[in-house]
Design a protein around this motif. Structure first.
Motif, PDB file in Angstrom:
ATOM      1  N   SER A 124      -5.307   2.690   1.129  1.00  0.00           N
ATOM      2  CA  SER A 124      -6.402   3.963   0.937  1.00  0.00           C
ATOM      3  C   SER A 124      -6.870   4.252  -0.530  1.00  0.00           C
ATOM      4  CB  SER A 124      -5.834   5.682   0.807  1.00  0.00           C
ATOM      5  OG  SER A 124      -4.652   5.636   0.207  1.00  0.00           O
ATOM      6  N   TRP A 125      -8.096   4.854  -0.661  1.00  0.00           N
ATOM      7  CA  TRP A 125      -8.418   4.480  -2.221  1.00  0.00           C
ATOM      8  C   TRP A 125      -7.135   5.111  -3.392  1.00  0.00           C
ATOM      9  CZ3 TRP A 125      -9.546   7.118  -6.774  1.00  0.00           C
ATOM     10  CH2 TRP A 125     -10.489   5.960  -7.156  1.00  0.00           C
ATOM     11  N   GLY A 126      -7.568   3.855  -4.262  1.00  0.00           N
ATOM     12  CA  GLY A 126      -6.948   4.169  -5.525  1.00  0.00           C
ATOM     13  C   GLY A 126      -5.264   4.033  -5.649  1.00  0.00           C
ATOM     14  N   VAL A 127      -4.843   3.630  -3.985  1.00  0.00           N
ATOM     15  CA  VAL A 127      -3.100   3.233  -4.003  1.00  0.00           C
ATOM     16  C   VAL A 127      -3.663   1.938  -3.502  1.00  0.00           C
ATOM     17  CG1 VAL A 127      -1.398   3.715  -2.416  1.00  0.00           C
ATOM     18  CG2 VAL A 127      -2.789   6.164  -3.594  1.00  0.00           C
ATOM     19  N   GLY A 128      -2.168   1.132  -4.146  1.00  0.00           N
ATOM     20  CA  GLY A 128      -1.609   0.111  -4.045  1.00  0.00           C
ATOM     21  C   GLY A 128      -2.091  -0.958  -4.864  1.00  0.00           C
ATOM     22  N   ALA A 177      -5.153   1.437  -9.067  1.00  0.00           N
ATOM     23  CA  ALA A 177      -4.936   2.646  -8.766  1.00  0.00           C
ATOM     24  C   ALA A 177      -5.536   3.366 -10.422  1.00  0.00           C
ATOM     25  CB  ALA A 177      -3.485   3.373  -9.415  1.00  0.00           C
ATOM     26  N   PRO A 178      -6.622   4.280 -10.370  1.00  0.00           N
ATOM     27  CA  PRO A 178      -7.605   4.449 -11.632  1.00  0.00           C
ATOM     28  C   PRO A 178      -7.593   4.902 -12.672  1.00  0.00           C
ATOM     29  CG  PRO A 178      -7.843   5.504  -9.429  1.00  0.00           C
ATOM     30  CD  PRO A 178      -7.017   5.122  -9.221  1.00  0.00           C
ATOM     31  N   LYS A 179      -7.555   4.841 -13.751  1.00  0.00           N
ATOM     32  CA  LYS A 179      -6.677   4.955 -14.792  1.00  0.00           C
ATOM     33  C   LYS A 179      -7.654   6.523 -15.643  1.00  0.00           C
ATOM     34  CE  LYS A 179      -3.946   1.801 -14.468  1.00  0.00           C
ATOM     35  NZ  LYS A 179      -3.666   1.664 -13.268  1.00  0.00           N
ATOM     36  N   PRO A 191     -12.937   3.871 -13.333  1.00  0.00           N
ATOM     37  CA  PRO A 191     -12.160   4.126 -12.259  1.00  0.00           C
ATOM     38  C   PRO A 191     -11.334   2.348 -11.622  1.00  0.00           C
ATOM     39  CG  PRO A 191     -15.136   3.647 -12.086  1.00  0.00           C
ATOM     40  CD  PRO A 191     -14.370   3.930 -13.412  1.00  0.00           C
ATOM     41  N   GLU A 192     -11.625   1.227 -12.345  1.00  0.00           N
ATOM     42  CA  GLU A 192     -11.326   0.096 -11.840  1.00  0.00           C
ATOM     43  C   GLU A 192      -9.695   0.242 -12.324  1.00  0.00           C
ATOM     44  OE1 GLU A 192     -12.142   0.165 -16.046  1.00  0.00           O
ATOM     45  OE2 GLU A 192     -13.034   0.639 -14.223  1.00  0.00           O
ATOM     46  N   PHE A 219       0.363  -1.370  -0.177  1.00  0.00           N
ATOM     47  CA  PHE A 219      -0.448   0.330  -0.009  1.00  0.00           C
ATOM     48  C   PHE A 219       0.704   1.397   0.145  1.00  0.00           C
ATOM     49  CE2 PHE A 219      -2.956  -3.046   1.926  1.00  0.00           C
ATOM     50  CZ  PHE A 219      -4.224  -3.412   1.041  1.00  0.00           C
ATOM     51  N   GLY A 220       2.177   1.093  -0.732  1.00  0.00           N
ATOM     52  CA  GLY A 220       2.721   1.907  -0.561  1.00  0.00           C
ATOM     53  C   GLY A 220       2.576   3.143  -1.407  1.00  0.00           C
ATOM     54  N   ARG A 221       2.814   4.558  -0.832  1.00  0.00           N
ATOM     55  CA  ARG A 221       2.468   5.579  -2.265  1.00  0.00           C
ATOM     56  C   ARG A 221       3.490   6.641  -2.673  1.00  0.00           C
ATOM     57  NH1 ARG A 221      -2.667   7.669  -0.664  1.00  0.00           N
ATOM     58  NH2 ARG A 221      -2.483   9.732  -1.380  1.00  0.00           N
ATOM     59  N   ARG A 222       3.485   6.356  -4.281  1.00  0.00           N
ATOM     60  CA  ARG A 222       4.611   6.170  -5.027  1.00  0.00           C
ATOM     61  C   ARG A 222       4.536   8.183  -5.622  1.00  0.00           C
ATOM     62  NH1 ARG A 222       3.246   1.918  -4.367  1.00  0.00           N
ATOM     63  NH2 ARG A 222       4.978  -0.155  -4.754  1.00  0.00           N
ATOM     64  N   GLY A 223       5.715   8.475  -5.829  1.00  0.00           N
ATOM     65  CA  GLY A 223       5.091   9.972  -6.505  1.00  0.00           C
ATOM     66  C   GLY A 223       5.194  10.832  -6.270  1.00  0.00           C
ATOM     67  N   ARG A 224       3.561  11.243  -6.509  1.00  0.00           N
ATOM     68  CA  ARG A 224       3.536  13.077  -5.637  1.00  0.00           C
ATOM     69  C   ARG A 224       2.258  12.275  -5.111  1.00  0.00           C
ATOM     70  NH1 ARG A 224       0.519  15.306 -10.861  1.00  0.00           N
ATOM     71  NH2 ARG A 224      -0.694  13.502 -10.325  1.00  0.00           N
TER      72      ARG A 224
END
Length: 119
Positions: A75-79, A100-102, A107-108, A52-57
Motif C-alpha cells: 500500500s502507498w508508502g509502506v514496504g 515510507a515518505p519523509k 514523498p520519496e 510489505f508488513g505494516r509496523r507501529g501505528r
C-alpha cells in the motif's frame, strides 16, 4: 533475520541506476551505491525480497481483510525492497529501499545500507 556473520551498518546511502526504475516506489536493484564517500559497484545480486508488513501505528489502522491484501500487494508508502549484493571488490552487503515518505515535501523513500556480510 540476518546471518550470524554480519556487521550492522544501518546508514542512509545514495544509489545510482544505469536504467532508472519505471516506478520509483518499486525499484529494482541499483547498479552502484555511495557509502561514506566511496562508490561501490554492484556486480551480482545474490538475493532479493519484498516486505510489505505494516509496523507501529500503521499496523493498527486497517481492517483485517484490507491489511491481509496490503501485506501481499503493498500500500502507498509502506514496504521495503531488500537486495543482497556483491560489489566489485568482493564484499557482500544487504541494502534496502524504504518506501515510507519523509514528509509532505519529500514523498520519496530512502535507501539504507543494512549490513555487510563478512565471508
Amino acid at each position: 533475520m540476518p546471518p550470524e556473520n554480519t556487521h550492522y551498518i544501518g546508514e542512509i546511502i545514495t544509489v545510482e541506476f544505469d536504467r532508472p526504475p519505471l516506478f520509483s516506489k518499486r525499484p529494482h536493484c541499483p547498479d552502484r551505491f555511495v557509502w561514506r564517500g566511496e562508490t561501490l559497484v554492484i556486480v551480482e545480486v545474490l538475493g532479493q525480497r519484498v516486505d510489505f508488513g505494516r509496523r507501529g501505528r500503521m499496523a493498527q489502522n486497517m481492517q483485517p481483510e484490507h491489511a491481509a491484501r496490503a501485506t501481499q500487494q503493498g500500500s502507498w508508502g509502506v514496504g521495503r525492497y531488500f537486495f543482497t549484493v556483491r560489489t566489485a571488490d568482493g564484499r557482500v552487503f544487504e541494502l534496502y529501499y524504504d518506501r515510507a515518505p519523509k514528509g509532505s515535501d519529500r514523498p520519496e523513500g530512502e535507501w539504507f545500507l543494512r549490513y555487510e556480510i563478512v565471508e
